[in-house]
Scaffold this motif. Structure first.
Motif, PDB file in Angstrom:
ATOM      1  N   THR A  70       0.825  -1.207   0.000  1.00  0.00           N
ATOM      2  CA  THR A  70       0.000   0.000   0.000  1.00  0.00           C
ATOM      3  C   THR A  70       0.859   1.257   0.000  1.00  0.00           C
ATOM      4  O   THR A  70       1.848   1.344   0.725  1.00  0.00           O
ATOM      5  N   TYR A 108       0.639   5.797  -0.304  1.00  0.00           N
ATOM      6  CA  TYR A 108      -0.229   6.931  -0.012  1.00  0.00           C
ATOM      7  C   TYR A 108       0.398   8.235  -0.512  1.00  0.00           C
ATOM      8  O   TYR A 108       1.625   8.352  -0.580  1.00  0.00           O
ATOM      9  N   SER A 146       2.953   1.276   3.409  1.00  0.00           N
ATOM     10  CA  SER A 146       2.762   0.366   4.534  1.00  0.00           C
ATOM     11  C   SER A 146       2.503  -1.029   3.971  1.00  0.00           C
ATOM     12  O   SER A 146       2.144  -1.167   2.805  1.00  0.00           O
ATOM     13  N   GLY A 157       0.043  -2.774   4.381  1.00  0.00           N
ATOM     14  CA  GLY A 157      -1.299  -2.776   3.828  1.00  0.00           C
ATOM     15  C   GLY A 157      -2.225  -3.783   4.457  1.00  0.00           C
ATOM     16  O   GLY A 157      -1.833  -4.603   5.281  1.00  0.00           O
ATOM     17  N   ASN A 184      -0.512  -1.657  10.671  1.00  0.00           N
ATOM     18  CA  ASN A 184       0.742  -1.397   9.994  1.00  0.00           C
ATOM     19  C   ASN A 184       1.194   0.036  10.111  1.00  0.00           C
ATOM     20  O   ASN A 184       0.425   0.962   9.935  1.00  0.00           O
ATOM     21  N   GLU A 185       2.475   0.178  10.372  1.00  0.00           N
ATOM     22  CA  GLU A 185       3.072   1.495  10.404  1.00  0.00           C
ATOM     23  C   GLU A 185       3.220   2.014   8.985  1.00  0.00           C
ATOM     24  O   GLU A 185       3.493   1.255   8.061  1.00  0.00           O
ATOM     25  N   GLN A 186       3.014   3.303   8.821  1.00  0.00           N
ATOM     26  CA  GLN A 186       3.265   3.930   7.532  1.00  0.00           C
ATOM     27  C   GLN A 186       4.648   4.556   7.558  1.00  0.00           C
ATOM     28  O   GLN A 186       5.011   5.260   8.503  1.00  0.00           O
TER      29      GLN A 186
END
Lengths: 115, 113
Positions: A31, A33, A94, A96, A102-104
């Motif tokens: 994932t 962002y 992350s 996802g 989950n940490e970003q």
């Protein structure tokens, strides 16, 4: 060995131009962002992609178009730039999954200045 | 929808003094809470996170935070600050089952020598 990288770091351009910001992560995350941080440091999510599929699309002008050629890259293209687009844009990734905690991981940011 | 409030936009503290940065959240469902730090001209770095279990969470650089469900708070503390702690601190909340991370407006911590 940068985990989340963005290019360029600084971008100065004229109103009305079209520009792109690139983001790459080498963490094997699913994932990615895009966030916008305004002059007051307020950080707001714009888009999120999971395995190249758009999963979060906040209220963002359609002049902003994310593109994910593969799960390691998420680019942000901005058409017809306006003064109000001036901000710092952060990419993040992350592992996802909505059920996973989950940490970003954030990139260093791209400071966009529209003149 | 979830939201995060950081009431203090700026906190000046003398070096070696203790500090508390306040964070309150609002959500009708279970939440996960995070504190991120942004050093000048850099990206965000995770300080600590609360997922479940013990309400006192320890993070990097000597910071800790306590989750208080009844007061819907997740305040960040450090017993003795250093000049290098000068940065912007962001509290963030994520709702169970949702990818979206919602940030507070940030608190600028300034350490006075």
């Amino acid at each position: 060995d940068t985990a989340v990288s963005q290019t360029p770091k600084y971008l100065v351009t004229q109103m009305g131009n079209d520009k792109s910001i690139k983001c790459e992560q080498n963490l094997g995350h699913d994932t990615m962002y895009w966030y916008k941080q305004d002059s007051k440091k307020f950080l707001k999510i714009m888009f999120s992609y999971n395995n190249k599929e758009l999963i979060i699309n906040e209220t963002v002008p359609n002049r902003f178009s994310p593109k994910s050629p593969d799960k390691a890259h998420l680019n942000l293209h901005i058409n017809s730039l306006e003064l109000g687009d001036s901000a710092v844009y952060f990419c993040a990734s992350s592992p996802g999954g909505t059920s996973a905690i989950n940490e970003q991981f954030f990139g260093p940011g791209t400071r966009l200045t529209v003149l | 929808a979830q939201s995060v409030t950081q009431l203090d936009s700026q906190v000046p503290v003398f070096e070696e003094a203790p500090v508390e940065l306040r964070c309150n959240y609002s959500s009708s469902v279970s939440v996960y809470l995070f504190w991120y730090v942004q050093y000048p001209n850099q990206g965000l770095q995770l300080l600590l996170k609360y997922l479940s279990g013990s309400t006192l969470v320890k993070g990097i650089n000597g910071f800790e935070a306590e989750f208080n469900k009844s007061q819907t708070s997740f305040h960040l503390r450090k017993p003795s600050v250093h000049i290098s702690d000068t940065a912007e601190y962001f509290c963030a909340v994520r709702v169970s089952g949702n990818e979206k991370l919602t940030f507070g407006t940030g608190t600028r911590l300034t350490i006075i020598p």
